[in-house]
Design an enzyme around this catalytic site. Structure first.
Site, PDB file in Angstrom:
ATOM      1  CG  ASP A   1      -2.000  -1.034   1.207  1.00  0.00           C
ATOM      2  OD1 ASP A   1      -1.886  -1.984   0.405  1.00  0.00           O
ATOM      3  OD2 ASP A   1      -2.954  -0.908   1.993  1.00  0.00           O
TER       4      ASP A   1
ATOM      5  CE  LYS B   1      -5.002   2.057   2.839  1.00  0.00           C
ATOM      6  NZ  LYS B   1      -3.841   1.366   3.451  1.00  0.00           N
TER       7      LYS B   1
ATOM      8  CE  LYS C   1      -6.549  -1.383   2.875  1.00  0.00           C
ATOM      9  NZ  LYS C   1      -5.179  -1.891   3.138  1.00  0.00           N
TER      10      LYS C   1
END
Length: 220
Positions: free
Chosen positions: A89, A151, A180
């Site tokens: 991430d 995300k 996400k």
């Protein structure tokens, strides 16, 4: 729907201790979460403890500001994978996005995707700091760079996932990328709202409370 398999069970606090890491690892094993998401310093240990299970190890790159250089993000990614990370991430270069230096933003993401060598890359765009137009552009650049997810948030910038942002991101990337939602997902209602809005992964430290249908007071 197996809720646990949509959750990255997360502990990214600055003062995370080994005891706390052990707790989320054991919870992840017990509830069969998709992954544990930990800071890079904990990746090797988490990987060792989760060996032989279905729980993945996720870590964060350029976190939480996104302001390290591309070369550093690339090295950090390679190092994390060498230590056992299976998902990455990363935080975008937020300032460059706001400046309109889109090539720099895309190149930054591409470098991490390349360094990840096929591992899943989720791009944190930090929605709370962006205009709607910037959110859309960040998603488009993430797609162009070869990322797998966009995300919402680090959880460190004063805001987290909202239904509106998740919908916008999903509308932008369609079925080509996944979304996400992270930051402030504290209970089953929040979880369901994010999934309904289009998220296919939830980053939360409240994974156990979500599964149990309880409330959490955590920010991430």
């Amino acid at each position: 729907m197996n809720k646990a398999k949509l959750i990255d069970h997360t502990l990214l606090k600055t003062d995370s201790t080994k005891e706390q890491i052990d707790t989320i690892i054991n919870e992840a094993k017990a509830y069969q979460f998709k992954s544990v998401c930990v800071n890079p310093t904990h990746v090797q240990y988490a990987s060792e403890q989760l060996k032989g299970t279905d729980v993945l190890v996720c870590t964060v790159i350029g976190f939480p500001l996104g302001a390290t250089t591309t070369a550093v993000k690339s090295y950090e990614t390679k190092d994390a994978i060498n230590n056992g990370a299976q998902e990455i991430d990363m935080v975008i270069n937020i300032g460059a996005l706001k400046d309109g230096r889109f090539d720099k933003v895309q190149n930054d993401i591409e470098a991490v995707v390349q360094a990840a060598n096929g591992k899943t890359v989720k791009v944190i765009i930090e929605t709370v700091l962006l205009t709607e137009k910037e959110k859309i552009k960040a998603c488009q650049l993430s797609e162009a760079a070869g990322a797998h997810f966009v995300k919402t948030s680090t959880g460190f910038a004063g805001g987290g996932a909202t239904v509106e942002d998740v919908k916008l991101m999903k509308d932008t990337v369609g079925d080509r990328l996944e979304v996400k939602a992270s930051g402030g997902v504290r209970n089953l209602e929040d979880f369901n709202n994010m999934i309904e809005a289009g998220a296919t992964r939830i980053g939360a430290s409240a994974g156990v409370q979500i599964i149990q249908g309880l409330e959490s007071n955590t920010d991430y």
